[in-house]
Scaffold this motif. Structure first.
Motif, PDB file in Angstrom:
ATOM      1  N   LEU A  57      82.466  35.605  33.082  1.00 28.83           N
ATOM      2  CA  LEU A  57      83.256  36.534  32.777  1.00 28.83           C
ATOM      3  C   LEU A  57      82.593  37.735  32.209  1.00 28.83           C
ATOM      4  CD1 LEU A  57      85.605  34.502  30.535  1.00 28.83           C
ATOM      5  CD2 LEU A  57      85.914  34.895  32.992  1.00 28.83           C
ATOM      6  N   GLU A  58      82.961  38.884  32.322  1.00 30.31           N
ATOM      7  CA  GLU A  58      82.344  40.264  31.556  1.00 30.31           C
ATOM      8  C   GLU A  58      83.366  40.515  30.341  1.00 30.31           C
ATOM      9  OE1 GLU A  58      81.057  43.543  33.772  1.00 30.31           O
ATOM     10  OE2 GLU A  58      80.497  44.465  31.835  1.00 30.31           O
ATOM     11  N   ALA A  59      83.003  40.650  29.346  1.00 28.29           N
ATOM     12  CA  ALA A  59      83.897  41.014  28.202  1.00 28.29           C
ATOM     13  C   ALA A  59      83.763  42.624  28.207  1.00 28.29           C
ATOM     14  CB  ALA A  59      83.572  40.652  26.871  1.00 28.29           C
ATOM     15  N   VAL A 117      78.179  40.237  27.553  1.00 30.44           N
ATOM     16  CA  VAL A 117      78.569  41.096  26.553  1.00 30.44           C
ATOM     17  C   VAL A 117      77.552  42.479  26.898  1.00 30.44           C
ATOM     18  CG1 VAL A 117      78.597  41.837  24.303  1.00 30.44           C
ATOM     19  CG2 VAL A 117      79.255  39.574  25.125  1.00 30.44           C
ATOM     20  N   ASN A 118      78.447  43.697  26.826  1.00 31.86           N
ATOM     21  CA  ASN A 118      77.420  45.189  26.888  1.00 31.86           C
ATOM     22  C   ASN A 118      76.986  45.307  25.682  1.00 31.86           C
ATOM     23  OD1 ASN A 118      78.328  46.047  29.803  1.00 31.86           O
ATOM     24  ND2 ASN A 118      80.413  45.454  28.966  1.00 31.86           N
ATOM     25  N   MET A 119      75.605  45.920  25.712  1.00 37.90           N
ATOM     26  CA  MET A 119      75.098  46.214  24.526  1.00 37.90           C
ATOM     27  C   MET A 119      74.464  47.563  24.529  1.00 37.90           C
ATOM     28  SD  MET A 119      73.238  43.475  22.138  1.00 37.90           S
ATOM     29  CE  MET A 119      74.751  42.619  22.017  1.00 37.90           C
ATOM     30  N   ILE A 149      73.574  39.291  28.112  1.00 33.78           N
ATOM     31  CA  ILE A 149      73.608  40.470  27.276  1.00 33.78           C
ATOM     32  C   ILE A 149      73.171  41.553  28.421  1.00 33.78           C
ATOM     33  CG2 ILE A 149      72.355  41.948  25.699  1.00 33.78           C
ATOM     34  CD1 ILE A 149      72.705  39.756  23.558  1.00 33.78           C
ATOM     35  N   GLU A 150      74.072  42.645  28.606  1.00 34.43           N
ATOM     36  CA  GLU A 150      73.871  43.538  29.707  1.00 34.43           C
ATOM     37  C   GLU A 150      73.588  44.709  29.088  1.00 34.43           C
ATOM     38  OE1 GLU A 150      77.378  44.100  32.401  1.00 34.43           O
ATOM     39  OE2 GLU A 150      77.441  42.075  32.698  1.00 34.43           O
ATOM     40  N   LEU A 151      72.350  45.230  29.667  1.00 36.35           N
ATOM     41  CA  LEU A 151      71.480  46.455  29.003  1.00 36.35           C
ATOM     42  C   LEU A 151      71.670  47.413  30.251  1.00 36.35           C
ATOM     43  CD1 LEU A 151      68.374  44.227  28.110  1.00 36.35           C
ATOM     44  CD2 LEU A 151      70.207  45.300  26.554  1.00 36.35           C
ATOM     45  N   ILE A 179      70.467  43.587  34.014  1.00 43.86           N
ATOM     46  CA  ILE A 179      70.489  45.134  33.928  1.00 43.86           C
ATOM     47  C   ILE A 179      71.684  45.573  34.455  1.00 43.86           C
ATOM     48  CG2 ILE A 179      69.281  47.029  34.991  1.00 43.86           C
ATOM     49  CD1 ILE A 179      66.785  46.150  34.438  1.00 43.86           C
ATOM     50  N   ASP A 180      72.508  46.244  33.771  1.00 45.86           N
ATOM     51  CA  ASP A 180      73.601  46.926  34.368  1.00 45.86           C
ATOM     52  C   ASP A 180      73.388  48.113  35.158  1.00 45.86           C
ATOM     53  OD1 ASP A 180      76.453  47.236  34.356  1.00 45.86           O
ATOM     54  OD2 ASP A 180      76.789  47.209  32.263  1.00 45.86           O
ATOM     55  N   ASP A 181      74.362  48.409  36.138  1.00 51.95           N
ATOM     56  CA  ASP A 181      74.313  49.683  36.987  1.00 51.95           C
ATOM     57  C   ASP A 181      72.946  50.129  37.572  1.00 51.95           C
ATOM     58  OD1 ASP A 181      76.696  50.069  35.552  1.00 51.95           O
ATOM     59  OD2 ASP A 181      75.833  51.403  34.095  1.00 51.95           O
ATOM     60  N   ILE A 200      70.282  41.186  37.930  1.00 52.57           N
ATOM     61  CA  ILE A 200      70.561  42.481  38.229  1.00 52.57           C
ATOM     62  C   ILE A 200      72.085  42.547  38.668  1.00 52.57           C
ATOM     63  CG2 ILE A 200      69.815  44.253  40.092  1.00 52.57           C
ATOM     64  CD1 ILE A 200      67.390  43.016  40.522  1.00 52.57           C
ATOM     65  N   LYS A 201      72.611  43.621  38.076  1.00 57.90           N
ATOM     66  CA  LYS A 201      73.868  44.054  38.441  1.00 57.90           C
ATOM     67  C   LYS A 201      73.779  45.365  39.314  1.00 57.90           C
ATOM     68  CE  LYS A 201      77.312  42.940  35.968  1.00 57.90           C
ATOM     69  NZ  LYS A 201      78.483  42.922  34.962  1.00 57.90           N
ATOM     70  N   ILE A 202      74.190  45.422  40.619  1.00 61.11           N
ATOM     71  CA  ILE A 202      74.180  46.386  41.514  1.00 61.11           C
ATOM     72  C   ILE A 202      75.280  47.287  41.398  1.00 61.11           C
ATOM     73  CG2 ILE A 202      74.070  46.882  44.099  1.00 61.11           C
ATOM     74  CD1 ILE A 202      73.389  43.883  44.628  1.00 61.11           C
ATOM     75  N   ALA A 236      77.032  42.002  42.420  1.00 66.43           N
ATOM     76  CA  ALA A 236      77.610  43.420  42.869  1.00 66.43           C
ATOM     77  C   ALA A 236      78.797  43.645  42.155  1.00 66.43           C
ATOM     78  CB  ALA A 236      77.859  42.985  44.265  1.00 66.43           C
ATOM     79  N   GLU A 237      78.754  44.906  41.605  1.00 65.72           N
ATOM     80  CA  GLU A 237      79.823  45.309  40.801  1.00 65.72           C
ATOM     81  C   GLU A 237      80.871  46.135  41.649  1.00 65.72           C
ATOM     82  OE1 GLU A 237      78.874  46.554  36.491  1.00 65.72           O
ATOM     83  OE2 GLU A 237      77.427  47.604  37.598  1.00 65.72           O
ATOM     84  N   GLY A 238      82.315  46.264  41.312  1.00 62.78           N
ATOM     85  CA  GLY A 238      83.182  46.948  41.761  1.00 62.78           C
ATOM     86  C   GLY A 238      83.468  46.674  43.318  1.00 62.78           C
TER      87      GLY A 238
HETATM   88 CA    CA Z   1      78.337  45.895  32.022  1.00 69.99          CA
END
Ligand code: CA
Ligand code: C2E
Ligand code: CA
Ligand code: CA
Length: 278
Positions: A57-59, A117-119, A149-151, A179-181, A200-202, A236-238
């Motif tokens: 899950l992403e918070a 968790v986004n930081m 932890i998402e950076l 790594i976000d985005d 890696i988050k695409i 993959a995001e979105g």
């Molecule tokens: Ca994020």
């Protein structure tokens, strides 16, 4: 001093004065929100694309403003970062996400559920961040391997000398880093070598066009293959439609999230999705 006062007055024309007042009001509201804990979390499932199984899950934080209702993060995180209020807000997010994920993990048989968790960079500048993370884990009982932890790329691009040490300390707890985005920054490849990244988050902008624009598809497949070569997970995001899903699944992207699976849900709805009432 008088002259300076007069110049100042001229800068603040009525329209600007209003904007300035609104900003001050927002800052005062945010301070109150921190004291009164006016924040809530939403949880968006992260899905294993080939099996459809929810693996994490992403918070995502929301501000429940007493008069204005729910305020999305992009409308207050920048102010929270400028004023340093992101530090207590971020600590609350971390502790709450760990606590909730630990409770869900207890009810789940089989594979553990991870929580991301986004930081913000400002949080990483706090020398005690590794202790805060360790304490959130031990208080909640969540295993470190279940925390991600998402950076963002910009955080890593403009990093301070202490950032690498901080991240290594957090990693030594067993926590994973994402790594976000990914792909939206300008030196993505360099910091994949420099920082101890696991995931890696695409970015959604690639996923949006993956079924329609050959260049987007080629770049997305390239990122997935890069991840595989470096033994990193790819998320993959979105993802919003079946076409995007099939392109990504065919391209061997491991995980994904997006409205196609579920929007960010409150804890009750997320609990029902994880443990459907029989
Ligand atoms: Ca994020
Ligand atoms: P992000 O980390 O890239 O989070 C993904 C954003 O995309 C979320 O917006 C999510 O609701 C949205 N999203 C997910 N799936 C889809 C989809 O299929 N289509 C579309 N159009 N959007 C989708 P949200 O919750 O508004 O968060 C926005 C940003 O705010 C996040 O972007 C993150 O950068 C930041 N943020 C959220 N929570 C926190 C937090 O606790 N701390 C910090 N520092 N930043 C946070
Ligand atoms: Ca993102
Ligand atoms: Ca399409």
């Amino acid at each position: 001093a008088k002259k300076q006062g007069k110049d100042r007055y001229e800068i603040f024309e009525p329209a600007m004065q209003a904007v300035f007042q609104a900003g001050l009001q927002m800052e005062a509201d945010l301070r109150r929100a921190v004291v009164r804990h006016e924040f809530e979390l939403r949880y968006q499932p992260i899905v294993h694309l080939k099996t459809g199984e929810i693996t994490g899950l992403e918070a995502l934080v929301r501000w429940q403003h007493p008069e204005r209702g729910i305020i999305p993060p992009l409308d207050f995180i920048p102010l929270a970062e400028e004023t340093g209020m992101i530090v207590p807000i971020g600590e609350w997010v971390l502790r709450e996400a760990c606590r909730q994920a630990a409770r869900w993990n207890e009810r789940r048989d089989g594979k553990p559920l991870s929580v991301s968790v986004n930081m913000s960079a400002v949080q990483l500048e706090q020398a005690d961040l590794p202790e805060v993370v360790a304490s959130a884990l031990s208080n909640s009982g969540l295993p470190a391997t279940s925390l991600v932890i998402e950076l963002t790329e910009s955080l890593l691009v403009d990093h301070r000398p202490s950032t690498l040490r901080q991240l290594e300390q957090i990693k030594s707890l067993g926590v994973r880093l994402a790594i976000d985005d990914f792909g939206t920054g300008y030196s993505s490849l360099a910091y994949l070598r420099r920082f101890p990244i696991d995931i890696i988050k695409i970015d959604k902008s690639f996923v949006d066009d993956v079924g329609d624009v050959p260049a987007a598809a080629a770049l997305t497949l390239g990122i997935i293959q890069l991840g595989q070569a470096l033994h990193l997970s790819t998320i993959a995001e979105g993802i919003e439609d079946a076409e995007q899903l099939s392109e990504l699944t065919d391209g061997n992207c491991e995980l994904g999230q997006g409205y196609y699976f579920a929007e960010p849900l409150n804890d009750v709805d997320m609990g029902e999705l994880l443990f459907p009432p029989s």
